[in-house]
Motif scaffolding. Structure first.
Motif, PDB file in Angstrom:
ATOM      1  N   PRO A 127       6.955  15.641 -24.576  1.00 38.69           N
ATOM      2  CA  PRO A 127       8.342  16.130 -24.402  1.00 38.69           C
ATOM      3  C   PRO A 127       9.097  15.762 -24.086  1.00 38.69           C
ATOM      4  O   PRO A 127      10.528  15.344 -23.804  1.00 38.69           O
ATOM      5  N   ARG A 128       8.504  15.404 -22.573  1.00 40.97           N
ATOM      6  CA  ARG A 128       8.799  15.008 -21.041  1.00 40.97           C
ATOM      7  C   ARG A 128       9.918  13.634 -21.245  1.00 40.97           C
ATOM      8  O   ARG A 128      10.189  13.022 -20.058  1.00 40.97           O
ATOM      9  N   PHE A 129       8.925  12.565 -22.131  1.00 44.89           N
ATOM     10  CA  PHE A 129       8.677  11.199 -22.280  1.00 44.89           C
ATOM     11  C   PHE A 129      10.364  10.555 -23.293  1.00 44.89           C
ATOM     12  O   PHE A 129       9.613  11.055 -24.182  1.00 44.89           O
ATOM     13  N   VAL A 158       0.897  -1.266   0.190  1.00 42.41           N
ATOM     14  CA  VAL A 158       0.142  -0.070  -0.268  1.00 42.41           C
ATOM     15  C   VAL A 158       0.631   1.613  -0.333  1.00 42.41           C
ATOM     16  O   VAL A 158       1.513   1.609   1.130  1.00 42.41           O
ATOM     17  N   ALA A 159       0.859   1.693  -0.485  1.00 43.66           N
ATOM     18  CA  ALA A 159       1.326   3.574  -0.956  1.00 43.66           C
ATOM     19  C   ALA A 159       0.545   4.493  -1.520  1.00 43.66           C
ATOM     20  O   ALA A 159      -0.170   4.114  -1.890  1.00 43.66           O
ATOM     21  N   MET A 160       1.200   5.983  -0.577  1.00 49.18           N
ATOM     22  CA  MET A 160       0.736   7.296  -0.814  1.00 49.18           C
ATOM     23  C   MET A 160       1.722   7.861  -1.733  1.00 49.18           C
ATOM     24  O   MET A 160       2.999   8.189  -0.795  1.00 49.18           O
ATOM     25  N   GLY A 161       1.382   8.655  -2.969  1.00 43.76           N
ATOM     26  CA  GLY A 161       2.736   9.264  -3.273  1.00 43.76           C
ATOM     27  C   GLY A 161       2.330  11.253  -4.254  1.00 43.76           C
ATOM     28  O   GLY A 161       1.362  10.985  -3.986  1.00 43.76           O
ATOM     29  N   VAL A 162       3.385  11.485  -4.229  1.00 47.17           N
ATOM     30  CA  VAL A 162       3.127  13.232  -4.371  1.00 47.17           C
ATOM     31  C   VAL A 162       3.992  13.371  -6.238  1.00 47.17           C
ATOM     32  O   VAL A 162       5.230  12.073  -5.730  1.00 47.17           O
ATOM     33  N   LEU A 163       3.520  14.094  -6.904  1.00 45.73           N
ATOM     34  CA  LEU A 163       4.990  13.901  -7.974  1.00 45.73           C
ATOM     35  C   LEU A 163       5.843  15.147  -7.886  1.00 45.73           C
ATOM     36  O   LEU A 163       5.215  16.157  -7.306  1.00 45.73           O
ATOM     37  N   TRP A 164       7.021  15.166  -7.967  1.00 45.76           N
ATOM     38  CA  TRP A 164       7.786  16.924  -7.816  1.00 45.76           C
ATOM     39  C   TRP A 164       8.853  15.575  -9.032  1.00 45.76           C
ATOM     40  O   TRP A 164       9.676  14.842  -9.740  1.00 45.76           O
ATOM     41  N   GLU A 165       8.478  17.202 -10.010  1.00 39.63           N
ATOM     42  CA  GLU A 165       9.796  17.018 -11.179  1.00 39.63           C
ATOM     43  C   GLU A 165       9.714  15.563 -12.354  1.00 39.63           C
ATOM     44  O   GLU A 165      10.214  15.076 -12.151  1.00 39.63           O
ATOM     45  N   ASP A 166       8.270  14.826 -12.588  1.00 39.72           N
ATOM     46  CA  ASP A 166       8.368  13.731 -13.049  1.00 39.72           C
ATOM     47  C   ASP A 166       8.637  12.688 -11.980  1.00 39.72           C
ATOM     48  O   ASP A 166       8.965  11.699 -12.233  1.00 39.72           O
ATOM     49  N   GLN A 167       9.050  12.120 -10.393  1.00 38.68           N
ATOM     50  CA  GLN A 167       9.068  11.713 -10.119  1.00 38.68           C
ATOM     51  C   GLN A 167       8.574  11.540  -8.683  1.00 38.68           C
ATOM     52  O   GLN A 167       7.585  12.135  -8.045  1.00 38.68           O
ATOM     53  N   VAL A 168       7.709   9.898  -8.545  1.00 41.57           N
ATOM     54  CA  VAL A 168       6.876  10.032  -7.265  1.00 41.57           C
ATOM     55  C   VAL A 168       7.506  10.055  -6.009  1.00 41.57           C
ATOM     56  O   VAL A 168       8.513   9.223  -5.728  1.00 41.57           O
ATOM     57  N   ILE A 169       7.695  10.240  -5.008  1.00 40.11           N
ATOM     58  CA  ILE A 169       7.832  10.520  -3.746  1.00 40.11           C
ATOM     59  C   ILE A 169       6.642  10.026  -3.095  1.00 40.11           C
ATOM     60  O   ILE A 169       5.439  10.387  -3.003  1.00 40.11           O
ATOM     61  N   PRO A 179       9.916   7.427 -26.190  1.00 36.49           N
ATOM     62  CA  PRO A 179       9.182   7.126 -27.036  1.00 36.49           C
ATOM     63  C   PRO A 179       8.564   5.910 -27.150  1.00 36.49           C
ATOM     64  O   PRO A 179       7.838   5.785 -26.412  1.00 36.49           O
ATOM     65  N   GLU A 180       9.421   5.007 -25.802  1.00 38.03           N
ATOM     66  CA  GLU A 180       9.422   3.878 -25.276  1.00 38.03           C
ATOM     67  C   GLU A 180       8.605   4.167 -23.833  1.00 38.03           C
ATOM     68  O   GLU A 180       7.783   3.221 -23.315  1.00 38.03           O
ATOM     69  N   GLN A 181       9.122   5.006 -23.325  1.00 38.94           N
ATOM     70  CA  GLN A 181       8.347   5.644 -22.018  1.00 38.94           C
ATOM     71  C   GLN A 181       6.690   5.837 -22.378  1.00 38.94           C
ATOM     72  O   GLN A 181       6.069   4.776 -21.761  1.00 38.94           O
ATOM     73  N   TRP A 182       6.436   6.450 -23.315  1.00 36.43           N
ATOM     74  CA  TRP A 182       5.404   7.270 -23.910  1.00 36.43           C
ATOM     75  C   TRP A 182       4.372   5.597 -23.901  1.00 36.43           C
ATOM     76  O   TRP A 182       3.179   6.502 -23.816  1.00 36.43           O
ATOM     77  N   GLN A 183       4.781   5.108 -24.623  1.00 35.18           N
ATOM     78  CA  GLN A 183       4.033   3.862 -24.983  1.00 35.18           C
ATOM     79  C   GLN A 183       3.594   3.479 -23.881  1.00 35.18           C
ATOM     80  O   GLN A 183       2.181   2.314 -24.025  1.00 35.18           O
ATOM     81  N   GLN A 184       4.979   3.044 -22.819  1.00 37.89           N
ATOM     82  CA  GLN A 184       3.996   2.687 -21.825  1.00 37.89           C
ATOM     83  C   GLN A 184       3.147   3.626 -20.815  1.00 37.89           C
ATOM     84  O   GLN A 184       2.606   2.690 -20.360  1.00 37.89           O
TER      85      GLN A 184
END
Length: 230
Positions: free
Chosen positions: A154-156, A100-111, A158-163
């Motif tokens: 623009p931030r990902f 079980v996890a709870m997180g937030v986004l920061w600069e395209d990273q999950v904290i 093509p392989e990352q975007w496909q997923q």
């Protein structure tokens, strides 16, 4: 008075966040490369923060978080209604047999604000669990869906975007993400109302659709409790 953001303040906060999240001593050049700004500027920012105890240097003149970070961290935890109000609910009501996890986004990273493992008596929270790239995280997928495709592409790679993209569509149309991993794991997440945070269940292996639906309903119920409480 100018309404423009103060870039020096922005860079200083980003610099400190990158340093703390690296989990190790790091040099100015590497930090500058990660942040995409000038090395001289990073060095000046780190030296300024060292003067008030937020950073320090080791024998190789690499930078580490300083003692002032502990005071800042304690103040941040005390000031976070999301953390202080959600934690007791999660400790009481979160399933104990899955992640079980709870997180937030920061600069395209999950904290991760909260992260529990099956059978563990100790919850890994703010200081106890690493960051994860948003495109590799069901929480990240759930939260990134609030942004437009035009802003995200623009931030990902093509392989990352496909997923990532099919899960963004799922979040936007269904209000949650269910991710069937190639290795047989199932994870799921949904945002917590208007807050920039999401709740996730993971660590479910080789489960059928009935189990997925049951877990999804439990996720919805727990997220509703957290939304009402926080």
């Amino acid at each position: 008075m100018s309404s423009q953001p103060n870039q020096s303040l922005i860079d200083g906060i980003r610099c400190l966040q990158y340093l703390v999240s690296s989990g190790r001593a790091i040099g100015c050049r590497e930090l500058a490369r990660l942040m995409g700004i000038n090395t001289t500027r990073v060095n000046r920012l780190l030296m300024t923060m060292a003067s008030i105890g937020l950073t320090m240097q080791d024998e190789q003149r690499r930078y580490l978080p300083g003692p002032g970070i502990h005071a800042l961290a304690a103040q941040a935890i005390r000031g976070s209604a999301l953390f202080s109000q959600a934690l007791p609910l999660l400790e009481r009501h979160a399933p104990k047999d899955i992640v079980v996890a709870m997180g937030v986004l920061w600069e395209d990273q999950v904290i991760y604000i909260y992260h529990s493992e099956p059978g563990s008596q100790v919850t890994q929270a703010l200081a106890g669990f690493h960051m994860l790239p948003a495109w590799q995280s069901v929480i990240g997928m759930s939260l990134l869906a609030a942004e437009s495709d035009e802003a995200l592409i623009p931030r990902f790679t093509p392989e990352q975007w496909q997923q990532l993209h099919p899960h963004l569509v799922q979040q936007r149309t269904q209000g949650h993400v269910v991710w069937h991993h190639d290795d047989g794991e199932v994870s799921m997440a949904q945002p917590l109302g208007a807050r920039p945070a999401a709740l996730a269940f993971a660590g479910m292996w080789q489960v059928n659709d009935d189990v997925v639906n049951t877990r999804l309903e439990a996720l919805h119920q727990l997220a509703a409790q957290l939304t009402q409480k926080t």
